[in-house]
Design a protein around this motif. Structure first.
Motif, mmCIF file in Angstrom:
data_model
loop_
_atom_site.group_PDB
_atom_site.id
_atom_site.type_symbol
_atom_site.label_atom_id
_atom_site.label_comp_id
_atom_site.label_asym_id
_atom_site.label_seq_id
_atom_site.Cartn_x
_atom_site.Cartn_y
_atom_site.Cartn_z
ATOM 1 N N VAL A 98 -43.375 8.970 -122.145
ATOM 2 C CA VAL A 98 -43.845 7.690 -121.629
ATOM 3 C C VAL A 98 -44.374 6.868 -122.803
ATOM 4 C CG1 VAL A 98 -45.503 6.524 -120.132
ATOM 5 C CG2 VAL A 98 -44.488 8.689 -119.406
ATOM 6 N N LYS A 99 -43.874 5.651 -122.937
ATOM 7 C CA LYS A 99 -44.357 4.744 -123.973
ATOM 8 C C LYS A 99 -44.987 3.524 -123.292
ATOM 9 C CE LYS A 99 -40.983 6.062 -127.516
ATOM 10 N NZ LYS A 99 -39.880 5.601 -128.405
ATOM 11 N N LEU A 100 -46.281 3.345 -123.559
ATOM 12 C CA LEU A 100 -47.002 2.215 -122.986
ATOM 13 C C LEU A 100 -47.121 1.098 -124.013
ATOM 14 C CD1 LEU A 100 -50.025 3.960 -121.217
ATOM 15 C CD2 LEU A 100 -47.757 3.494 -120.304
ATOM 16 N N SER A 101 -46.813 -0.104 -123.606
ATOM 17 C CA SER A 101 -47.108 -1.272 -124.419
ATOM 18 C C SER A 101 -48.003 -2.182 -123.603
ATOM 19 C CB SER A 101 -45.830 -1.981 -124.852
ATOM 20 O OG SER A 101 -45.129 -2.471 -123.735
ATOM 21 N N ASP A 102 -48.166 -3.416 -124.032
ATOM 22 C CA ASP A 102 -49.135 -4.302 -123.412
ATOM 23 C C ASP A 102 -48.935 -4.424 -121.908
ATOM 24 O OD1 ASP A 102 -51.295 -6.072 -123.425
ATOM 25 O OD2 ASP A 102 -49.963 -7.790 -123.517
ATOM 26 N N ASN A 103 -47.705 -4.578 -121.459
ATOM 27 C CA ASN A 103 -47.477 -4.742 -120.019
ATOM 28 C C ASN A 103 -46.149 -4.122 -119.588
ATOM 29 O OD1 ASN A 103 -48.543 -5.521 -117.586
ATOM 30 N ND2 ASN A 103 -47.757 -7.600 -117.669
ATOM 31 N N VAL A 104 -45.717 -3.085 -120.296
ATOM 32 C CA VAL A 104 -44.455 -2.418 -119.982
ATOM 33 C C VAL A 104 -44.637 -0.915 -120.152
ATOM 34 C CG1 VAL A 104 -42.042 -2.115 -120.670
ATOM 35 C CG2 VAL A 104 -43.037 -4.398 -120.656
ATOM 36 N N THR A 105 -43.977 -0.145 -119.307
ATOM 37 C CA THR A 105 -43.909 1.303 -119.454
ATOM 38 C C THR A 105 -42.444 1.698 -119.594
ATOM 39 O OG1 THR A 105 -45.861 1.582 -118.045
ATOM 40 C CG2 THR A 105 -44.490 3.528 -118.399
ATOM 41 N N VAL A 106 -42.099 2.333 -120.697
ATOM 42 C CA VAL A 106 -40.735 2.821 -120.911
ATOM 43 C C VAL A 106 -40.732 4.329 -120.670
ATOM 44 C CG1 VAL A 106 -38.828 3.058 -122.544
ATOM 45 C CG2 VAL A 106 -40.243 0.993 -122.575
ATOM 46 N N ILE A 107 -39.809 4.776 -119.830
ATOM 47 C CA ILE A 107 -39.806 6.156 -119.347
ATOM 48 C C ILE A 107 -38.516 6.846 -119.751
ATOM 49 C CG2 ILE A 107 -39.903 7.612 -117.285
ATOM 50 C CD1 ILE A 107 -41.293 5.141 -115.923
ATOM 51 N N SER A 108 -38.637 7.989 -120.406
ATOM 52 C CA SER A 108 -37.502 8.870 -120.676
ATOM 53 C C SER A 108 -37.639 10.079 -119.768
ATOM 54 C CB SER A 108 -37.487 9.319 -122.138
ATOM 55 O OG SER A 108 -37.380 8.208 -123.008
ATOM 56 N N ALA A 109 -36.555 10.428 -119.090
ATOM 57 C CA ALA A 109 -36.646 11.498 -118.104
ATOM 58 C C ALA A 109 -35.310 12.210 -117.961
ATOM 59 C CB ALA A 109 -37.067 10.932 -116.751
ATOM 60 N N THR A 110 -35.368 13.384 -117.372
ATOM 61 C CA THR A 110 -34.169 14.081 -116.919
ATOM 62 C C THR A 110 -34.282 14.206 -115.410
ATOM 63 O OG1 THR A 110 -33.995 15.337 -118.981
ATOM 64 C CG2 THR A 110 -32.803 16.188 -117.073
ATOM 65 N N LEU A 111 -33.357 13.542 -114.723
ATOM 66 C CA LEU A 111 -33.410 13.441 -113.272
ATOM 67 C C LEU A 111 -32.334 14.320 -112.659
ATOM 68 C CD1 LEU A 111 -33.769 9.550 -113.064
ATOM 69 C CD2 LEU A 111 -35.592 11.255 -113.276
ATOM 70 N N ASN A 112 -32.775 15.429 -112.134
ATOM 71 C CA ASN A 112 -31.827 16.369 -111.515
ATOM 72 C C ASN A 112 -30.712 16.742 -112.487
ATOM 73 O OD1 ASN A 112 -31.612 17.775 -109.033
ATOM 74 N ND2 ASN A 112 -29.808 16.584 -108.485
ATOM 75 N N GLY A 113 -31.094 16.963 -113.745
ATOM 76 C CA GLY A 113 -30.139 17.378 -114.766
ATOM 77 C C GLY A 113 -29.488 16.255 -115.546
ATOM 78 N N GLU A 114 -29.727 15.000 -115.161
ATOM 79 C CA GLU A 114 -29.094 13.867 -115.827
ATOM 80 C C GLU A 114 -30.135 13.082 -116.637
ATOM 81 O OE1 GLU A 114 -25.875 13.147 -115.850
ATOM 82 O OE2 GLU A 114 -25.433 14.870 -114.570
ATOM 83 N N PRO A 115 -29.833 12.763 -117.921
ATOM 84 C CA PRO A 115 -30.780 11.985 -118.715
ATOM 85 C C PRO A 115 -30.896 10.556 -118.199
ATOM 86 C CG PRO A 115 -28.708 12.249 -119.900
ATOM 87 C CD PRO A 115 -28.601 13.094 -118.665
#
Length: 475
Positions: free
Chosen positions: A253-270
């Motif tokens: 999770v990368k937080l900036s001033d008013n944005v959250t960028v999310i890297s995830a693996t969802l049910n095996g898929e990036p």
């Protein structure tokens, strides 16, 4: 008018007796918001709804759900008479659930129920007809009211279920009969009513008792009580969290001033996607939301993209610009309104958001923009409430906050613990701080206001808003 309920259908559902035939296009329990054609439900809560039946009918209610002929109401008025109004409302809810093919998602948790419900509303709206309450209708009358209002042709229904005491969730979950049930988290909220946090976990896990056969439980695997949740149901279980073993794995999770960028693996898929607001807690809820989307058979890729359209509900991390000069847009501050509720978990998340915010310099009288927190008491935390307030001072995010003002007797413990240079004011009540608000804030500041509802920090939010002007327009 499209009929949500006819007198015949309502009679069959409740076993009541109608004085005449009628058709209702909606349901209401409040004459202030009642719409013409609604069935007025005379709930007895703070006031007895029977006292308002005459007014409801005058405003155009199609009929009223009552236990007797109210004073001032004609015997030939359109009434559905039942032995118990709340019980009849629950009967309507069960009938509404039974007559629809909707996929029902039930959400509970110590923090984030309403935000998660609204995320689900946003991401499923492009994939079918969505039904969800317009507010936090998550209690003994709110859940059945939401279900009874559900149109027959609903595709997805999102039902928020809350609690403050043991034994409240299971009956509501059984009325909702969800296909999917999600627990956002388990934290020290309403701890006064439970022996410890494991008691809260068992109560939250009761939501799974309502799952239809073959339903899916969506469980946060990062909690100290996750095993209690996991062991609570024989139905299919899907885990989400920062543990790499989770089916829906929140990697970064990368937080900036008013944005959250999310890297995830969802049910095996990036996957890589964003939220248009800052918050690690929002990122975690978003991962759980996508697990729900998958469980109801909707398009998870489309939903991940649509999460960027979501904004926090009012009072739950809502961010807004307050213009302090009617002619100069730069003379403004950022307000984070999180005054609806608070516990140690949600406060820690909110302070992390504030720490990531970017104040602006050279626009106010102070010249240096500040990260400022105005914090009210966290209520219903049990015997160690004072210590839980004091421990907030140990959070890493506190180092990034320039000034902390505290409201309430328990927040005195935090106030005494923070470094001198970070101390603002301590006051016993929010009302005391309201009069001082103008002198505390300045253009360029980012201000978080948070506290339990009973601490009334919403009064401070209102005071800050009243210092603002409409956004300046360019001619």
């Amino acid at each position: 008018m499209t009929a949500l309920w006819t007198s015949q259908d309502a009679q069959a559902a409740t076993g009541g007796e109608s004085t005449q035939e009628w058709q209702a296009s909606g349901l209401s329990i409040d004459t202030r918001t009642l719409q013409k054609g609604d069935l007025f439900v005379a709930i007895k809560d703070v006031r007895d709804g029977h006292d308002f039946v005459a007014q409801a009918l005058e405003k155009g209610a199609a009929a009223a759900l009552v236990t007797h002929l109210p004073e001032g109401v004609s015997p030939d008025a359109p009434l559905l008479i039942v032995p118990d109004v709340l019980g009849a409302l629950e009967d309507l809810a069960r009938a509404a659930r039974a007559r629809t093919a909707a996929k029902v998602i039930a959400v509970t948790g110590s923090v984030g129920k309403t935000s998660t419900k609204e995320m689900l509303r946003v991401v499923l709206a492009h994939q079918g007809r969505v039904h969800a309450a317009e507010a936090s209708y998550n209690n003994h009358w709110g859940v059945p009211l939401t279900l009874a209002r559900m149109p027959v042709d609903t595709d997805f229904a999102i039902i928020e279920i809350g609690m403050s005491h043991p034994g409240e969730i299971a009956p509501l979950a059984k009325i909702a009969a969800p296909n999917v049930a999600m627990i956002t988290n388990v934290a020290a909220a309403h701890l006064e009513a439970f022996d410890d946090i494991s008691g809260i976990a068992h109560e939250k896990a009761a939501i799974f008792s309502g799952l239809v056969h073959g339903g899916t439980a969506i469980i946060n695997v990062d909690l100290e009580t996750s095993k209690i949740l996991w062991d609570a149901t024989p139905e299919k279980k899907v885990g989400f969290g920062t543990d790499s073993s989770a089916d829906f794995f929140l990697e970064e999770v990368k937080l900036s001033d008013n944005v959250t960028v999310i890297s995830a693996t969802l049910n095996g898929e990036p996957a890589l996607f964003k939220l248009s607001t800052a918050g690690r807690h929002f990122a975690m809820n978003a991962i759980g939301v996508l697990a729900c989307v998958k469980a109801v058979g909707a398009d998870i890729g489309l939903a991940a993209c649509d999460l960027a359209q979501w904004r926090p509900p009012l009072g739950r991390g809502t961010r807004e610009t307050i213009y302090l000069d009617r002619y100069a847009a730069e003379v403004s501050l950022e307000l984070i309104d999180d005054a609806f509720n608070a516990n140690p978990t949600s406060l820690a998340a909110a302070l992390e958001v504030l720490a990531a915010a970017k104040p602006r310099n050279d626009v106010g009288r102070v010249r240096i923009g500040r990260r400022m927190a105005i914090l009210g008491d966290m209520l219903e935390l049990g015997d160690d409430a004072i210590e839980q307030h004091r421990k907030i001072a140990t959070l890493e995010s506190v180092a990034q906050i320039d000034k902390i003002h505290c409201v309430g007797p328990m927040m005195r413990a935090l106030f005494d613990e923070i470094p001198d240079q970070k101390r603002g004011l301590w006051v016993a009540t929010s009302q005391e701080l309201v009069a001082k608000t103008k002198d505390l804030i300045d253009a360029g500041d980012v201000i978080l206001v948070k506290g339990s509802k009973g601490s009334k920090t919403a009064l401070v939010v209102d005071a800050i808003r009243k210092l603002g002007h409409p956004a300046p327009t360019l001619e």
